[in-house]
Write a protein that holds these residues in place. Sequence first.
Motif, PDB file in Angstrom:
ATOM      1  N   LYS A   1     -55.900 -30.498  28.932  1.00  0.00           N
ATOM      2  CA  LYS A   1     -55.193 -30.888  27.599  1.00  0.00           C
ATOM      3  C   LYS A   1     -55.125 -30.132  26.443  1.00  0.00           C
ATOM      4  O   LYS A   1     -55.192 -30.396  25.535  1.00  0.00           O
ATOM      5  CB  LYS A   1     -55.992 -32.371  27.172  1.00  0.00           C
ATOM      6  CG  LYS A   1     -56.014 -33.661  27.991  1.00  0.00           C
ATOM      7  CD  LYS A   1     -56.792 -34.799  27.142  1.00  0.00           C
ATOM      8  CE  LYS A   1     -56.700 -35.908  28.278  1.00  0.00           C
ATOM      9  NZ  LYS A   1     -57.319 -35.804  29.428  1.00  0.00           N
ATOM     10  N   LEU A   2     -54.777 -29.107  26.815  1.00  0.00           N
ATOM     11  CA  LEU A   2     -54.584 -27.822  26.158  1.00  0.00           C
ATOM     12  C   LEU A   2     -53.323 -26.935  25.865  1.00  0.00           C
ATOM     13  O   LEU A   2     -52.747 -26.606  25.023  1.00  0.00           O
ATOM     14  CB  LEU A   2     -55.474 -26.802  26.437  1.00  0.00           C
ATOM     15  CG  LEU A   2     -57.160 -26.862  25.712  1.00  0.00           C
ATOM     16  CD1 LEU A   2     -58.090 -25.951  26.239  1.00  0.00           C
ATOM     17  CD2 LEU A   2     -57.149 -26.956  24.289  1.00  0.00           C
ATOM     18  N   PHE A   3     -52.489 -27.174  27.189  1.00  0.00           N
ATOM     19  CA  PHE A   3     -51.246 -26.685  27.289  1.00  0.00           C
ATOM     20  C   PHE A   3     -50.120 -27.122  26.339  1.00  0.00           C
ATOM     21  O   PHE A   3     -49.289 -26.477  25.642  1.00  0.00           O
ATOM     22  CB  PHE A   3     -50.563 -26.763  28.689  1.00  0.00           C
ATOM     23  CG  PHE A   3     -49.333 -26.220  28.766  1.00  0.00           C
ATOM     24  CD1 PHE A   3     -49.166 -24.899  29.074  1.00  0.00           C
ATOM     25  CD2 PHE A   3     -48.192 -26.825  28.817  1.00  0.00           C
ATOM     26  CE1 PHE A   3     -48.091 -24.045  29.402  1.00  0.00           C
ATOM     27  CE2 PHE A   3     -47.019 -26.165  28.704  1.00  0.00           C
ATOM     28  CZ  PHE A   3     -46.783 -24.961  29.320  1.00  0.00           C
ATOM     29  N   ALA A   4     -50.105 -28.608  25.969  1.00  0.00           N
ATOM     30  CA  ALA A   4     -49.009 -29.035  25.361  1.00  0.00           C
ATOM     31  C   ALA A   4     -48.829 -28.956  23.872  1.00  0.00           C
ATOM     32  O   ALA A   4     -47.869 -29.405  23.238  1.00  0.00           O
ATOM     33  CB  ALA A   4     -49.056 -30.704  25.671  1.00  0.00           C
ATOM     34  N   TYR A   5     -49.912 -28.457  23.120  1.00  0.00           N
ATOM     35  CA  TYR A   5     -49.892 -28.092  21.611  1.00  0.00           C
ATOM     36  C   TYR A   5     -49.442 -26.869  21.423  1.00  0.00           C
ATOM     37  O   TYR A   5     -49.879 -25.782  21.874  1.00  0.00           O
ATOM     38  CB  TYR A   5     -51.405 -28.701  21.205  1.00  0.00           C
ATOM     39  CG  TYR A   5     -51.797 -29.886  21.495  1.00  0.00           C
ATOM     40  CD1 TYR A   5     -51.221 -31.271  20.924  1.00  0.00           C
ATOM     41  CD2 TYR A   5     -52.765 -30.067  22.536  1.00  0.00           C
ATOM     42  CE1 TYR A   5     -51.713 -32.531  21.470  1.00  0.00           C
ATOM     43  CE2 TYR A   5     -53.297 -31.192  22.721  1.00  0.00           C
ATOM     44  CZ  TYR A   5     -52.742 -32.622  22.291  1.00  0.00           C
ATOM     45  OH  TYR A   5     -53.077 -33.804  22.613  1.00  0.00           O
ATOM     46  N   SER A   6     -48.687 -26.762  19.938  1.00  0.00           N
ATOM     47  CA  SER A   6     -48.609 -25.373  19.667  1.00  0.00           C
ATOM     48  C   SER A   6     -49.604 -25.041  18.754  1.00  0.00           C
ATOM     49  O   SER A   6     -49.781 -23.993  18.257  1.00  0.00           O
ATOM     50  CB  SER A   6     -47.423 -25.430  18.875  1.00  0.00           C
ATOM     51  OG  SER A   6     -47.006 -26.349  17.800  1.00  0.00           O
ATOM     52  N   CYS A   7     -50.510 -26.053  18.225  1.00  0.00           N
ATOM     53  CA  CYS A   7     -51.534 -25.664  17.052  1.00  0.00           C
ATOM     54  C   CYS A   7     -52.758 -25.074  17.544  1.00  0.00           C
ATOM     55  O   CYS A   7     -53.755 -24.863  16.835  1.00  0.00           O
ATOM     56  CB  CYS A   7     -51.789 -27.122  16.298  1.00  0.00           C
ATOM     57  SG  CYS A   7     -52.362 -28.359  17.251  1.00  0.00           S
TER      58      CYS A   7
END
Length: 355
Positions: free
Chosen positions: A166-172
């Motif tokens: 659950k880390l790939f999808a975010y830009s932040c």
Amino acid sequence: MNKQTPPAVTIIIPAYNAEKTVETAVKSLLAQTFTDFEAIIIEDGSTDHTREILKKLEASDSRIRVIYKDKNEGLSAGRNSGIRAAVGTYLGFLDADDWIEPTLLETVYSKGIRQNSDLILFGYSHDTMDAGRTRISVSRKVFMKEQTLCTKEEIIKAAAVSDTHKLFAYSCTKLYRRQLIVDHGLSFPRQTLIEDFIFNCQFWNLIRKLTILDSTGYHYIKASSDALTQKFLPDYYEIIDLRYQNIRSLIAENGLFHGEISEQLANVHIKHLLAGMIRDCSDKSGYTRSDRLRRIRSVLNSESAKEAASLARGHSRQEIVCNFVFKSHCPWLNLLFSSILYQMQTRSNAFDKLK
């Protein structure tokens, strides 16, 4: 900061109707122990007091620049405006309703930027708060093992692994080398829900050095009143299929869509399709039980769902259960399962704890 020398980092903060949270977000940035940064805030045509708050913040610190827009253009357009205005060596993003711990940028700089990485990925704290955002009911730390990857195969595989975490999808949760974005003309697409995901798929193929840090100093805030199922999207399944096709293409184009990597992508895709079934249980959908069954049958018969069902191999208890239900290809079982999860999500914190 010497104005003749570009800052090491530009942090972009889109803000729309964020009067209750934006000051906390910006002040958490200004409180960083690492000071070689600029903040570009996009005031995206807010109708509340966001603009007045930002004017005061802009006047208080020379590192802040605010881009004022007369009408709301959306999250992607705001980020793209920030990218065009940025001059930092690296770009980062901070959502206006989140905040960061004082040492985050210093940690990322000392461990990632000094290694001259093209992308630095770090973790986050997922804080679920009450409706008034005054008390944390559930807090989870999301991160991966610290490492630096330098080969194309390792880097591409890390896309699938980080998505599983659950880390790939975010830009932040990333700092990007700005010049790669500029040289290749990358921008955030106007795509509901997965604009970050698509952008990251495009950027990932350009990376020659990736640093992953276990820091969780970014605080992603979710109010309990913002439950997933309250945000009904009629085209959710189409969006999730596009999500799957984007990361599948990234992996397949590099000759790695097989074995454990394809299993990981399939596991994640099944979880997202089940999340769509949960969304359909919301009263906001307006769907009858027959409608939900019809939509489930359509999903189960889609090509991407069939592929995921054939490839998925659960490892955690959660994956094993989700895969078993989905692979049954039984609409009634999938409906029962999603209905139970919907009740768990809306009536207690159990769902957030399980995630």
